[in-house]
Scaffold this active site. Structure first.
Site, mmCIF file in Angstrom:
data_model
loop_
_atom_site.group_PDB
_atom_site.id
_atom_site.type_symbol
_atom_site.label_atom_id
_atom_site.label_comp_id
_atom_site.label_asym_id
_atom_site.label_seq_id
_atom_site.Cartn_x
_atom_site.Cartn_y
_atom_site.Cartn_z
ATOM 1 N N SER A 111 -3.241 -9.470 1.220
ATOM 2 C CA SER A 111 -2.518 -9.951 2.290
ATOM 3 C C SER A 111 -3.200 -10.049 3.682
ATOM 4 C CB SER A 111 -0.907 -9.816 2.474
ATOM 5 O OG SER A 111 -0.927 -8.573 2.932
ATOM 6 N N LYS A 182 0.435 -5.724 8.517
ATOM 7 C CA LYS A 182 0.462 -7.163 9.058
ATOM 8 C C LYS A 182 -0.220 -7.027 10.386
ATOM 9 C CE LYS A 182 2.590 -8.509 5.191
ATOM 10 N NZ LYS A 182 1.796 -9.170 4.312
#
Length: 308
Positions: A111, A182
């Site tokens: 991701s 993230k």
């Protein structure tokens, strides 16, 4: 008339007259016997001395062997204590560093490609967000307290405790897969929108150009309009087409805002593999022109879920 008799110097017994031949032979044999016994006695005495010397020599060698063995044992014990001391110090330092300064994590997904790749090991600075504050663009690791990830497999593993101990001490990266990584896009109070007419994200009305995105990926295929609440963050993966981040979870169940208290720290270094080694920047140039938020109100416009 007295007969002259020569002196006996120990060479041979005195001669008798011819009329006493038998006595003369007997005396000669007796003298030889005594001389033979004296010779045997001398040999026995010498043999005993030699045996005694040999025994003493053997005892000395045994003592030398015993002394060498004891000396080796003492040296081995000293080396062992020194090695044990080094190991204990290393473990304590590792634990302290892991607890207060840096912690290692394992990257299991794509991701954050190409910033972070699958199987990378990273070091996280635990001094962020406290005492040092977070900034837009920081790559952060946070605990999954909102159910973003699947429940971990609880199947018993006979050797899993070894990995848990190594992770607890700080000798192995955390591979529990109950943390996420993230990039921070919005801080508390920020108004984040996707997207403007050029297809870019805007933060507090300022469009940003993101050089860290995965090649070919757009800033977002999901539209959103959110204001980040106090004490929370808006986070997104660099591989926007392969990241279930704040966009997805906000649209799915309203858990898109990440509590700052869940943040473990800021990722600063890729430690492994060596071919990926490097520092992780927060690209301050991307957010330099973003103004401070003007309001702390919270609101979200309708979303179209990315399904990623």
């Amino acid at each position: 008339m007295q007969e002259n008799v020569p002196e006996n110097n120990g060479g041979e017994p005195p001669h008798e007259s011819d009329g006493q031949g038998t006595n003369r032979d007997h005396v000669r044999q007796d003298w030889r016997g005594r001389r033979f016994k004296a010779h045997k006695h001398a040999e026995g005495t010498n043999a005993e001395h030699r045996a005694g010397d040999g025994a003493g020599h053997n005892d000395l060698e045994a003592n030398d062997d015993g002394t060498a063995t004891e000396r080796f044992g003492r040296q081995a014990w000293a080396w062992g204590k020194e090695l044990l001391t080094i190991v204990v110090i290393a473990v304590v330092l590792s634990f302290l560093i892991k607890t207060f300064l840096f912690r290692a994590f394992y990257i299991p997904s794509g991701s954050m490609e190409n910033t972070l790749e699958i199987h990378d090991r990273i070091f996280v600075n635990l001094l962020v967000p406290e005492p040092f504050s977070l900034k837009r663009g920081d790559v952060v690791v946070f605990k999954d307290t909102q159910g973003w990830l699947q429940a971990p497999d609880t199947a018993a593993d006979p050797v899993s405790w070894l990995g848990e101990v190594a992770t607890f001490i700080g000798l192995a990266p955390d591979s529990s897969e109950q943390h996420l990584v993230k990039r921070v896009i919005g801080l508390p109070g920020d108004h984040v929108i996707c997207c403007n007419a050029e297809g870019k994200l805007t933060v507090n009305g300022e469009a940003i150009t993101e050089p860290y995105l995965f090649p070919g990926a757009s800033p977002s295929e999901t539209t959103f309009d959110v204001t980040v609440p106090e004490g929370h963050l808006w986070v997104m993966g660099d591989h926007r087409n392969n990241s279930q981040d704040s966009r997805y979870h906000d649209a799915f169940n309203g858990t898109g805002f990440v509590p700052i208290e869940d943040v473990e720290g800021r990722a600063v270094v890729i430690a492994w593999p060596i071919t990926h080694w490097g520092f992780l920047g927060n690209h301050p140039e991307v957010f330099d022109k973003v103004p401070d938020p003007t309001t702390n109100s919270v609101g979200s416009a309708p979303h179209v879920a990315a399904g990623q």
